[in-house]
Enzyme design. Structure first.
Site, short mmCIF file in Angstrom:
data_model
loop_
_atom_site.label_atom_id
_atom_site.label_comp_id
_atom_site.label_asym_id
_atom_site.label_seq_id
_atom_site.Cartn_x
_atom_site.Cartn_y
_atom_site.Cartn_z
N LYS A 106 0.87 -1.18 0.00
CA LYS A 106 0.00 0.00 0.00
C LYS A 106 0.90 1.22 0.00
O LYS A 106 2.04 1.17 0.47
CB LYS A 106 -0.87 0.03 1.26
CG LYS A 106 -2.17 0.79 1.08
CD LYS A 106 -3.19 -0.04 0.32
CE LYS A 106 -4.51 0.65 0.16
NZ LYS A 106 -5.50 -0.24 -0.45
N GLY A 218 -22.48 5.07 2.29
CA GLY A 218 -21.44 5.53 1.35
C GLY A 218 -21.98 5.40 -0.06
O GLY A 218 -22.53 4.36 -0.43
N GLY A 220 -20.12 6.29 -3.06
CA GLY A 220 -19.06 6.54 -4.04
C GLY A 220 -18.98 5.37 -4.98
O GLY A 220 -20.01 4.76 -5.32
N TYR A 224 -22.35 3.14 -4.88
CA TYR A 224 -23.25 3.33 -6.03
C TYR A 224 -23.40 2.02 -6.82
O TYR A 224 -24.50 1.57 -7.14
CB TYR A 224 -22.73 4.47 -6.93
CG TYR A 224 -23.28 4.41 -8.34
CD1 TYR A 224 -24.65 4.56 -8.58
CD2 TYR A 224 -22.45 4.17 -9.43
CE1 TYR A 224 -25.17 4.47 -9.87
CE2 TYR A 224 -22.95 4.08 -10.72
CZ TYR A 224 -24.31 4.23 -10.94
OH TYR A 224 -24.82 4.14 -12.21
#
Ligand code: NAD
Length: 416
Positions: A106, A218, A220, A224
């Site tokens: 990461k 949420g 996003g 979605y």
């Protein structure tokens, strides 16, 4: 006593539980508790007004025993090395649980992209690669987009890396625009993978998901598409969605394109005409069949877990449930599809992107969906069967599957 919410300590505690259960040899356990490699970089960037700003960045390669490190890159003002370490650890378990030949990594840069121009973001992206380029590559570590980074940023980074190499190297990064070697099907891959898991959960629980009610926190990319695909693939009735401004509720179900249209126009789903409003806290406690946290970490805690009424929780967000909350959900019979299984669809399609780049041959959508379905379905059942066999909750079962695979690779390499 307040719960410890340092994400890396949570990630270590989750591993500790799995290590104890497996009777993992102490040396192996100690090795898997820490990242193998970290690079901390300082990035001087010329801003549009001529001033110089100095940014801090990180890249963590947590474990690459099973293959090149893989994991996203965040641009966020509150980025910390501990968050990056935790996310890199979770990537290690995620790539192992879906059984793709990659490790975990990461990256992050402490910055506020909302206050930066496109030119400034480009200079920052290229500066990051000039420093981190020395440890990444298609065979060693492959970044991807994450919070506040996007395909354009991946394109600049791939270009900078290619310039350093002297030839085009699309496989250094995934989540690229299609025109530069991105994969079909990457946009909705995370939610799609989560919905495939939910479909399988419905089968093992004997629960008919057609018309089942759902709430999604949420709205996003993950949230979605969870609504869109939950309706399209499973026939879910999504009655509540939310974003950082709050939630909207409609007993008869929310029309996905209306919500999306309103959010695109106003920046929030709140305010869609004729909808009841409710808070993000209330959303989590709604009497629905399926709850999908798809926003932030640590939203289901010891304080509210007892009031979660959903039968299935699909964790599209990373780390939405604290360890104490996990135990409460398990006691209450809530079926949790844990984050690094539920949201692994993104990295599976990223892996497909790397494969396509290596072959320089590109797949159609059907091939991507088929491959994703096969990987997610196999991973779901590996975790479910482990949970049944060992009589443990699904998160621990997912750890058991993943840790055995990673430890096996470490052992075979002779590292421990
Ligand atoms: P995004 O930035 O596209 O969307 C985040 C959404 O969360 C936005 O709608 C935002 O308004 C909302 N939000 C912010 N604060 C909130 C709050 N306090 N309460 C409720 N909603 C809030 O991000 P995303 O890509 O959809 O990621 C969401 C989660 O899914 C993150 O935990 C991320 O790590 C995880 N995830 C995403 C992917 C992916 O491919 N997109 C892959 C794996 C995991």
């Amino acid at each position: 006593m307040t719960e410890e919410l340092n994400p890396f300590e949570i990630a270590q505690r989750q591993l500790d539980e799995a290590a104890e259960f497996l009777g993992l040899e102490p040396g192996m356990h100690a090795f898997l508790r820490e990242p193998m490699r970290e690079l901390h970089v300082t990035l001087p960037v010329r801003m549009d007004d001529g001033s110089l700003q100095v940014f801090k960045g990180f890249r963590v390669q947590y474990n690459d025993a099973r293959g090149p490190a893989k994991g996203g890159l965040r641009f966020h003002p509150n980025e910390t090395i501990d968050t990056v370490r935790a996310l890199a650890a979770w990537m290690t378990w995620k790539t192992a649980v879906v059984d793709i030949p990659l490790g975990g990594g990461k990256g992050g840069v402490v910055c506020n992209p909302k206050e930066m121009s496109q030119r400034e973001l480009e200079r920052l992206s290229r500066a990051y690669i000039r420093q981190v380029g020395r440890i990444i590559g298609p065979k060693s570590d492959v970044p991807a987009p994450d919070v506040y980074t996007n395909p354009q940023i991946m394109a600049w980074m791939m270009d900078e890396y290619s310039a350093l190499q002297g030839h085009s190297e699309p496989g250094v990064i995934t989540g690229k625009p299609l025109a530069l070697g991105g994969s079909a099907g990457r946009m909705d891959a995370t939610a799609r993978g989560g919905m495939y898991c939910l479909r399988e959960a419905g089968k093992v629980l004997g629960m008919d998901l057609k018309g089942a009610t759902a709430a999604i926190q949420g709205y996003g990319n993950a949230g979605y598409y969870a609504q869109l695909l939950g309706e399209e693939l499973l026939g879910l009735n999504v009655v509540c969605v939310s974003d950082s401004q709050g939630g909207i509720f409609c007993e008869d179900g929310l029309e996905c394109q209306d919500v999306k249209g309103h959010k695109d126009e106003t920046g929030t789903c709140v305010g869609l005409p004729d909808m009841e409003t409710l808070s993000n806290e209330e959303l989590l406690e709604l009497d629905v069949d399926v709850l999908v946290p798809a926003a932030l970490e640590n939203v289901i805690t010891a304080e509210n877990a007892g009031r979660v009424k959903a039968k299935i929780v699909v964790e599209l967000a990373n780390g939405p449930t604290t360890p104490e909350a996990d135990e409460i959900l398990r006691k209450n019979g809530v079926y949790v599809i844990p984050d690094f299984l539920a949201n692994a669809g993104g990295v599976v399609v990223s892996y497909f992107e790397g494969v396509q780049n290596a072959y320089n041959y590109y797949w159609d959508l059907e091939q991507v969906y088929e491959g994703l379905d096969s990987k997610m379905t196999a991973a779901f059942h590996a975790v479910h069967q482990m949970a049944q066999a060992k009589k443990v909750h699904n998160r621990l079962a997912a750890y058991l599957v993943a840790v055995v695979r990673v430890a096996g690779a470490v052992k075979l390499r002779g590292w421990v």
